[in-house]
Scaffold this motif. Structure first.
Motif, short mmCIF file in Angstrom:
data_model
loop_
_atom_site.label_atom_id
_atom_site.label_comp_id
_atom_site.label_asym_id
_atom_site.label_seq_id
_atom_site.Cartn_x
_atom_site.Cartn_y
_atom_site.Cartn_z
N PRO A 82 1.17 -1.41 -0.08
CA PRO A 82 0.32 0.17 -0.19
C PRO A 82 0.95 1.62 0.28
N TRP A 83 1.95 1.54 0.64
CA TRP A 83 3.11 2.32 0.59
C TRP A 83 3.35 2.28 -0.75
N ILE A 84 3.47 1.65 -1.48
CA ILE A 84 4.05 1.90 -3.03
C ILE A 84 2.55 2.08 -4.09
N ALA A 85 1.30 2.16 -3.59
CA ALA A 85 -0.23 2.68 -4.22
C ALA A 85 0.19 4.09 -4.01
N VAL A 124 14.15 1.12 -5.66
CA VAL A 124 14.52 0.37 -4.49
C VAL A 124 13.27 -0.88 -4.25
N ALA A 125 12.03 0.29 -3.35
CA ALA A 125 11.46 -0.90 -3.09
C ALA A 125 10.30 -1.74 -3.76
N ALA A 126 11.04 -1.46 -5.47
CA ALA A 126 9.68 -2.82 -6.10
C ALA A 126 11.02 -4.03 -6.51
N SER A 127 12.40 -3.72 -5.64
CA SER A 127 13.34 -4.61 -5.97
C SER A 127 13.69 -5.22 -4.50
N ASP A 128 13.03 -4.87 -3.25
CA ASP A 128 13.32 -4.93 -2.13
C ASP A 128 11.43 -5.99 -2.08
N ILE A 129 9.69 -5.91 -2.93
CA ILE A 129 9.74 -6.60 -2.87
C ILE A 129 9.75 -8.28 -3.75
N ALA A 130 10.81 -7.69 -4.87
CA ALA A 130 11.00 -9.01 -5.76
C ALA A 130 11.31 -9.36 -4.97
N GLY A 131 12.05 -9.78 -4.12
CA GLY A 131 13.20 -9.40 -3.03
C GLY A 131 14.77 -10.13 -3.75
N THR A 132 14.94 -9.09 -4.55
CA THR A 132 16.14 -8.50 -6.04
C THR A 132 17.17 -8.05 -4.96
N ARG A 133 17.06 -8.16 -3.92
CA ARG A 133 18.17 -7.03 -3.23
C ARG A 133 18.27 -7.66 -2.03
N HIS A 134 19.25 -7.83 -1.02
CA HIS A 134 19.51 -7.96 0.49
C HIS A 134 18.78 -6.91 0.91
N ARG A 179 15.40 -4.72 11.05
CA ARG A 179 15.92 -4.02 9.93
C ARG A 179 14.94 -4.62 9.01
N SER A 180 14.65 -5.61 8.14
CA SER A 180 14.04 -6.15 7.01
C SER A 180 12.89 -6.13 7.84
N THR A 181 12.32 -6.25 8.95
CA THR A 181 10.68 -5.89 9.47
C THR A 181 10.87 -4.48 9.17
N THR A 182 11.48 -3.86 9.62
CA THR A 182 11.49 -2.27 9.98
C THR A 182 10.51 -2.33 7.84
N HIS A 183 11.96 -2.58 7.63
CA HIS A 183 11.41 -2.10 6.02
C HIS A 183 10.47 -3.04 5.58
N ARG A 184 9.72 -3.58 5.78
CA ARG A 184 8.36 -4.56 5.09
C ARG A 184 6.94 -4.11 5.69
N ALA A 185 7.18 -3.43 7.10
CA ALA A 185 6.53 -2.60 7.30
C ALA A 185 6.45 -1.21 6.58
N ALA A 186 7.13 -0.45 6.48
CA ALA A 186 7.07 0.54 5.91
C ALA A 186 6.08 0.10 4.25
N LEU A 187 6.76 -1.03 4.01
CA LEU A 187 6.02 -1.04 2.62
C LEU A 187 4.38 -1.14 2.94
N THR A 188 4.45 -1.85 3.55
CA THR A 188 2.73 -2.43 3.94
C THR A 188 1.78 -1.77 4.41
N GLY A 189 2.38 -0.80 5.02
CA GLY A 189 1.79 0.77 6.10
C GLY A 189 1.52 -0.18 7.20
N ASP A 190 1.89 -0.84 8.02
CA ASP A 190 2.25 -1.97 9.19
C ASP A 190 3.25 -1.46 10.30
#
Length: 981
Positions: A593-596, A658-668, A936-947
């Motif tokens: 939803p963050w990207i949306a 960056v967010a798109a690559s994060d979602i696609a799992g192409t970046r550590h 940190r992974s959790t905080t990144h994911r929370a930012a992208l999912t709005g949680d």
């Protein structure tokens, strides 16, 4: 006879043209017999063999050239003496010659005669060069020569008419700024492009700068009337057919309202017309507009004002629809008039190449300003560098287009007639084949067929209807079914059944959502073209939703974007024209939803969906810097508003990558933070450069400082300093300068300290100001010496003194995560030396430990979870901040023993250095590292999912225990912890 039978050599001519060459020889011989100048026949008889061969070729192919030489045989010697048969004269030379001819013209009849004879002589030389091709000569030399001839003729004729009618009509009143007013002559079409063909019309638009009245004549005229009369005289002087023929056919139909509109318009009237009434085809026409005569500087200013009409700031895929419609009309007319053999308008013809190039210019020219070229060839060769066409496509299109233009010239050289139709007469075909260097007509047609096929292929790739490429999937409703559903033509139960078949878990809610959108006031009040674009897009969008694994999540997230662009319908066209972009949109919105939300707030980011190879592959720092530099270089240096907007669009676009690559799992995970940090660093570097230039222009520079390189540092703290930026991170910054004293050397002198303070304020403004594209970053300056009570910008000596004598322990903790992110390299070295010296000082470890623990408890009390049922991965005990505090404590306590710890500002490398130096076992350092990365992974994911970055209490239990065990061992024994709890 002055010319014998062997005068024109036939050995290089096809047998079918020998009779034509002989007839030409006879006509030339007869003309020379009657020539009144005894020297002319002698010059002809003395021609060397190479000239005779070129002459034979020219007069055998071009009836026009033969007619000119028969009428004026002395002209050949003049052209030879002037060198015009081998090279085009410079524009200044042409202007001087025509000026001398017009100086003797006492009336308009003499003007007409001089202009037409001048044009015939030049055209004879141009055709000679085009048919005989001196070394290195090609079709573009021909088009440039004809264009130069037209420009010189326009300017000289206009100047003569202005002077001739000045006693009667006077001269226009000057502009408000005192500059003289003249008629602005805009060249359109191939004249504006600098690529006129041999017998081209010239498309013109007339304009003038300001209203007023003429002065100094027997009669006072309003500027509108004066310039109209002058324009009419100019057209007649070029276009009227006299005993000497014509100079140039003039077409004025591209002006506002065409033949029904005024012949001349003021700048204000033209700007208002194009802004309020300008149509898509007029944008297409204005791509080639260029001032060619009269007030050229004024014309350039007018076109700058029209640039936003022609080139949109966003990617304008609506232009393809317009070009497609225009091409359909042309195709219909071609079929109606049986013009398939027209090399300009027919399939695979000149116009299709132009459409390919101009489609990209209209779509992307506002963003990629290097495409703002009037020349088709100049624009075409720039497409590969922008990844719009592959280089191999340009390598095929350019020669194919050049061949078509050569063929066009050969057809027009026959009789100086504006034609692009292939000849049906055998003789004309042989003449054209000879002109093009082919043995016969069959060779011409074979080459033409190959080129047309390639051009049609590329044209279809760019201009074809997108739905032609959409394959029917038997498992989902076809596009027609989705179209009926969107329009409300299906019964509710049928619509819901189709949505359920497409994978919707709640088809009733989806149907109701679509109905509300269709019936909303915003949709129902759309203009016709916008509604047509929405109506064409929605079936494709619904089909893309049907292919998405979570359509119930994707639809409500993508709907705000559709609503946001209902008034900017070029974005609707973008999605319709690019089905793959629609697929990426669904994938990203369903996942985040963050990207949306970002896409709905900044629809310009939809452009990024067009290039999946870069969408899912963020740029490294060098490439980011290069892209931003190119983007800013396209903008005027004094247009700060445009630069600020460009910075924001750049930041949003790169963050989306960056967010798109994060979602696609192409970046550590660490790479995600790295790339987000690179974006910030590149932007800070650009902002510092912009602010520095602004200050230097205004105030000059302080003593001993160069004007080009900022003697200044931006130090990043916190997540920026630790190379750990997240999607919504603000920037913790400290500004430093060397400590220079004295006044600046500009016109508005200020003290150096004031200069640097204003420089810092300027940067904060550039970073935080809100534009239509939002702001760049929130900026936090509280970590500077003395916090909000301190100076905004500090000298490095004062900073060092504060750190040594007055800084609190928490400020030294913050310094652990500080590093230079932009500014002067030498000053950066000095800062790094201060940082190492301060962090590496000996400390009382007990006092240090107490300070660190006290600060940590204070943070937990304010920011941690209020309930035992949840775990805040950042702030709660055993979380991310505990690991950061452990690292900071280690650096401050052990830096004097392990100087390697002082090199790094990020927690991961500090942990690695603790293990390498033997201060922490490998397994324990590894456990902290794994926990830190997981958090940190959790905080990144929370930012992208709005949680929120909060989990159930039992989450990360193993990581928490590992962190708490080390915290208790090094900082807080259990008893102490219990007491403080």
């Amino acid at each position: 006879m002055a010319l014998d039978n062997d005068f024109l050599p036939l050995n290089d001519l096809p047998a079918a043209l020998h009779e034509t060459a002989e007839q030409a020889r006879l006509r030339l011989a007869e003309a020379l017999e009657h020539d009144l100048d005894d020297e002319t026949p002698a010059v002809w008889q003395a021609l060397p063999a190479s000239r005779r061969a070129a002459l034979a070729r020219t007069v055998t192919i071009s009836n026009f050239a033969l007619d000119v030489l028969v009428r004026t045989p002395a002209l050949l010697a003049e052209l030879i003496d002037a060198g015009e048969l081998d090279a085009a004269p410079a524009g200044a030379v042409l202007a001087r010659r025509l000026g001398e001819a017009l100086a003797a013209a006492e009336d308009e009849a003499a003007l007409y005669r001089a202009v037409r004879r001048f044009r015939q002589a030049r055209m004879l030389a141009i055709i000679w060069r085009d048919l005989n091709r001196p070394d290195g000569y090609d079709v573009w030399d021909t088009t440039a020569a004809v264009t130069a001839l037209a420009e010189v003729t326009l300017e000289a004729t206009l100047g003569w008419l202005e002077a001739f009618y000045a006693p009667r009509w006077g001269r226009p009143a000057p502009c408000e700024d005192g500059s003289a007013q003249r008629l602005v002559v805009l060249g359109m079409g191939k004249l504006g492009a600098g690529e006129l063909n041999l017998s081209s019309d010239i498309d013109l638009i007339f304009a003038y700068a300001e209203d007023g009245e003429t002065r100094g004549g027997r009669k006072t005229l309003a500027h509108q009337e004066y310039f109209t009369k002058l324009g009419q005289k100019l057209i007649a002087a070029l276009d009227n057919v006299t005993a000497d023929g014509f100079a140039f056919r003039v077409d004025m139909r591209l002006r506002p309202l065409g033949d029904g509109g005024p012949l001349v318009g003021s700048f204000a009237a033209l700007l208002a017309y194009y802004q309020d009434q300008g149509r898509e085809w007029e944008r297409y026409a204005m791509l080639k507009a260029r001032p060619v005569a009269g007030d050229v500087a004024g014309g350039a200013a007018l076109l700058r004002g029209l640039r936003p009409f022609v080139y949109r700031k966003y990617l304008d895929f609506g232009a393809i629809e317009s070009l497609r419609g225009l091409k359909t009309m042309i195709h219909r007319e071609v079929k109606r008039r049986s013009m398939e053999n027209n090399v300009k308008l027919g399939p695979g013809g000149i116009r299709e190449v132009e459409f390919v190039v101009q489609a990209f210019q209209l779509i992307r020219g506002g963003r990629d300003t290097e495409l703002q070229q009037t020349s088709l060839r100049a624009a075409l060769v720039r497409l590969p560098a922008l990844d719009l066409l592959p280089q191999e496509a340009v390598d095929e299109l350019l020669p194919d287009y050049a061949f078509l233009r050569d063929l066009e010239h050969a057809l027009q050289a026959l009789d100086d007639r504006q034609t692009q139709r292939l000849p049906e007469e055998a003789l004309a075909r042989e003449q054209v084949a000879l002109a093009l260097g082919y043995d016969g007509w069959e060779g011409v047609m074979a080459r033409l067929g190959e080129g047309r096929e390639r051009i049609q292929h590329y044209f279809d790739d760019v201009i074809a209807e997108p739905e032609e490429d959409v394959e029917d999937d038997s498992e989902t409703p076809g596009l027609e079914q989705w179209r009926r559903l969107w329009r409300g033509e299906l019964a509710a139960e049928d619509a819901e059944r189709r949505l359920a078949e497409a994978g919707f878990d709640d088809p009733a809610a989806a149907r109701q959502r679509l109905e509300r959108l269709h019936q909303s006031r915003a949709v129902q009040s759309m203009q016709a073209i916008g509604f047509e674009r929405l109506d064409a897009l929605m079936p494709l969008l619904l089909d893309a939703l049907a292919h998405n694994p979570t359509p119930d999540a994707a639809l409500p997230r993508v709907q705000p974007l559709i609503e946001a662009v209902l008034r900017r319908t070029a974005y609707l066209a973008l999605l319709r024209e690019n089905p793959q972009a629609l697929e990426h949109l669904m994938r990203l919105c369903a996942a985040s939803p963050w990207i949306a939300d970002q896409l709905a707030r900044y629809p310009i980011l939809l452009d990024e969906l067009l290039t999946p190879e870069s969408l899912y592959t963020p740029a490294n720092k060098a490439r980011l810097a290069d892209e931003l530099r190119q983007t800013l270089n396209r903008l005027p240096e004094d247009d700060e508003e445009a630069q600020m907007e460009a910075l924001r669009v750049f930041k949003h676009a790169q963050t989306l990558h960056v967010a798109a690559s994060d979602i696609a799992g192409t970046r550590h995970l660490m790479k995600v933070s790295d790339y987000l940090t690179y974006i910030a660093e590149v932007i800070l570097d650009a902002v510092l450069a912009m602010a520095w230039k602004h200050m230097v222009r205004k105030h000059g520079v302080p003593p001993g400082i160069g004007r080009d390189a900022p003697d200044f540092l931006i130090v990043g703290y916190g997540k920026l300093g630790g190379i750990e930026l997240g999607y919504g991170s603000d920037l913790d910054l400290v500004f430093l300068h060397r400590g220079t004293r004295g006044a600046t050397d500009g016109r508005r002198q200020v003290d150096a300290s004031v200069f640097f303070t204003r420089l810092g304020q300027r940067m904060i403004h550039l970073l935080t100001a809100v534009t239509p594209a939002g702001s760049l970053y929130e900026v936090d300056m509280r970590l500077r010496p003395s916090g909000n009570a301190g100076l905004l910008v500090t000298s490095l000596p004062a900073f060092a003194d504060y750190q040594r004598q007055n800084a609190w322990t928490w400020e030294h903790q913050a310094l652990v995560r500080a590093r230079v992110v932009a500014g002067d390299a030498a000053l950066a070295d000095d800062f790094n030396a201060v940082r190492k010296e301060v962090l590496g000082r000996p400390r009382d470890r007990r006092a240090l430990r107490d300070d660190v623990v006290r600060m940590r408890h204070r943070m937990r009390a304010h920011l941690g979870s209020r309930t035992r049922d949840t775990f805040d991965v950042k702030q709660d005990a055993g979380g991310m901040i505990d690991i950061e505090f452990l690292c900071q404590y280690a650096v401050l306590a052990l830096g004097i023993e392990a100087p390697a710890l002082l090199a790094y500002s990020d927690s991961v490398r500090i942990l690695e250095t603790l293990a390498e130096s033997g201060h922490l076992p490998d397994d324990e350092a590894g456990a902290l590292r794994e926990a830190y990365l997981a958090y940190r992974s959790t905080t990144h994911r929370a930012a992208l999912t709005g949680d929120k970055p909060r989990m159930a209490a039992g989450a990360f239990d193993g990581h928490r225990r590992a962190v708490q065990a080390l915290w208790e061992r090094f900082l807080e024994p259990p008893a102490s912890a219990g007491e403080q709890a």
